[in-house]
Design a protein around this motif. Structure first.
Motif: not given
Length: 545
Positions: A513-518, A149-154
């Protein structure tokens, strides 16, 4: 000759025939149920709890499915979820182009199918990872959904946490890991409930340890939330208050440049009369919302008229307008927020940085020949090519550092956190929006919820002034101080708690930070799964000895 069999033992949870356990029709109904449960909080906020169990039916539907089936089931969930949550797209298309209901519904359905595919791809990744890590759904499912969901282009990242503004104990932890962190906790809860309900033996001892650890993490999240909420309520009660005036004009939607209301002019708009009333009530500064056009930056008569009125009132004014400038020999337009000082003169300007795709600029792909013609045909005058500003602005209001943002800049957590920065003391978020394009739908309420979460993430007071309402002022804990009715005119005098010594959070200092961890965890799991597949193929295709 003797053949050495080095093939990997097939896992009992892997790729069982779907029809042997649950019929496909039942799986589709379970996936649809998940879509409904996930979107309900966006429509009925006090039913926020449905999203905490929203993924459970989908997990049952995905159990022991093959990859194409998993993707299809996730697509069903995602499409229904986005269709329910963004039902306002139909009204938007009607207001924008005057399209018929069937055509508007068809165009919205294309978007819902596209957006829903993000959940389908997340389920595809999850089922693939489940082969390498069977029984570890609390990791594979959670990180698959978060990462995809973070990577998908919306247009904006999907954040289910932004529908949890009525569940304040759960919301507090976003000051550490942002809304994405609360999304993770909600996913973990669904996976744990799924494990409890299916009553299947634990195949690997690691599974039990991970589930216990995940349950402990959820418990810690709520202990922190309850204690933090209580601490912030106590702290805010001791702060001084600043009286602020907010004007909610509820302007009608129009593509043309709006005319002043009868009896008023560009030089003396209706909002200025409301400003005078608010100042008489004790407002120390006044704000107007995003508007179609004020003429301040283009017309000297408007600047002179504002200056005359405000110099007499002696109170700063913040408002939005379109600004046209020549930059290095090129004519550019900006979505700008102006600060007029006590003397009525322009003291500072913020130019919108995060522009709205298809409203304020056309993405590069849609600028290709042919596609640009179609885009212009559909969007017409709604598309106003605007340039992006080059940085944040901080309006100084007697020690209060007001951070102005425009419209859907609320939807970018990292961007907003970077504006608060490492020194958040004395800062206040001010969002100015115009949501009347979406009619009397749930969209303005969802927009308001986004901004409340941004305030909690950064632990600063937050003001969201929406042209057609519902406007809101919230404390750093997300507790609403005051709000206005939607789809109505309003003038608000707000005594907002404020401290020059408070503001900022761990998230505002480390928003990525958390997004990179994911992405790191998901990347490691995918690499391990890929290595497992390569190794298995190598052994199963090895020649006889």
């Amino acid at each position: 000759m003797m053949r050495l069999d080095l093939s990997v033992t097939k896992n009992p949870l892997e790729d069982a025939p779907a029809a042997a356990v649950v019929p496909l029709a039942c799986r589709i109904m379970l996936a649809a149920l998940s879509g409904a449960l996930l979107c309900i909080p966006w429509l009925i906020p006090h039913l926020y709890w449905t999203a905490w169990f929203g993924w459970v039916p989908l997990l049952f539907a995905l159990d022991r499915t093959r990859l194409p089936t998993a993707m299809m089931l996730g697509w069903v969930t995602g499409t229904l979820c986005f269709a329910g949550a963004s039902n306002w797209m139909v009204e938007f298309a009607i207001n924008l182009k005057g399209l018929s209901l069937p055509l508007s519904l068809g165009l919205a359905a294309i978007f819902w199918l596209y957006a829903g595919l993000s959940v389908g791809l997340a389920c595809l990744v999850y089922r693939w990872l489940a082969r390498a890590f069977p029984g570890f759904d609390v990791l594979t499912f959670t990180f698959s959904v978060l990462g995809v969901l973070a990577f998908y282009p919306l247009l904006f990242e999907a954040r289910f946490a932004e529908a949890q503004t009525q569940f304040l104990p759960a919301l507090q932890g976003v000051d550490l890991v942002g809304a994405q962190g609360l999304d993770a906790v909600m996913l973990i809860v669904s996976v744990l409930v799924f494990h409890l309900l299916r009553r299947r033996p634990v195949w690997f001892s690691g599974n039990r340890a991970v589930n216990v650890g995940a349950a402990g993490l959820v418990a810690v999240w709520f202990v922190y939330g309850l204690s933090s909420l209580n601490a912030w309520d106590t702290r805010v009660a001791e702060w001084e208050t600043r009286r602020i005036g907010l004007v909610q004009p509820n302007d009608p939607v129009t593509l043309a440049l709006p005319k002043p209301a009868p009896g008023f002019s560009l030089e003396s708009p209706e909002e200025m009369l409301a400003t005078e009333r608010l100042i008489k009530g004790g407002a120390t500064w006044v704000a107007w919302p995003e508007a179609r056009y004020k003429g301040y930056f283009e017309k000297y008569s408007v600047r002179y008229g504002y200056a005359q009125r405000l110099e007499k009132l002696g109170v700063p004014l913040i408002f939005h307008d379109v600004e046209n400038r020549w930059v290095e020999g090129e004519h550019q337009s900006f979505n700008s927020v102006a600060l007029l000082g006590q003397d009525g003169k322009l003291a500072d300007t913020y130019r919108k940085v995060q522009r709205m795709p298809f409203g304020e600029y056309l993405p590069a792909f849609f600028s290709l020949p042919g596609l640009k013609t179609l885009s212009n045909l559909f969007l017409g005058e709604f598309l106003r090519e605007l340039s992006a500003g080059n940085g944040h602005a901080y309006f100084n209001m007697d020690g209060m550092q007001v951070i102005p943002k425009v419209c859907f800049e609320t939807a970018f957590p990292t961007f907003v956190a970077e504006s608060v920065g490492t020194e958040g003391e004395g800062k206040v978020l001010l969002f100015l929006s115009q949501d009347n394009w979406f009619g009397e739908t749930t969209q303005p309420f969802q927009h308001r919820s986004m901004s409340i979460v941004r305030g909690v993430e950064n632990r600063v007071p937050m003001i969201h002034l929406i042209n057609n309402g519902p406007s809101v002022v919230a404390s750093p804990s997300g507790r609403i101080i005051t709000g206005s009715r939607a789809f109505a005119r309003a003038e608000m005098l707000v005594d907002m708690p404020f401290s020059t010594e408070s503001g900022g959070s761990f998230f505002s200092r480390h928003p990525q930070l958390f997004g990179r961890f994911v992405f790191i965890v998901l990347g490691l799991m995918m690499a391990a799964a890929l290595w497992r597949d390569i190794t298995r193929r190598r052994y199963t295709t090895s020649p006889a000895l």
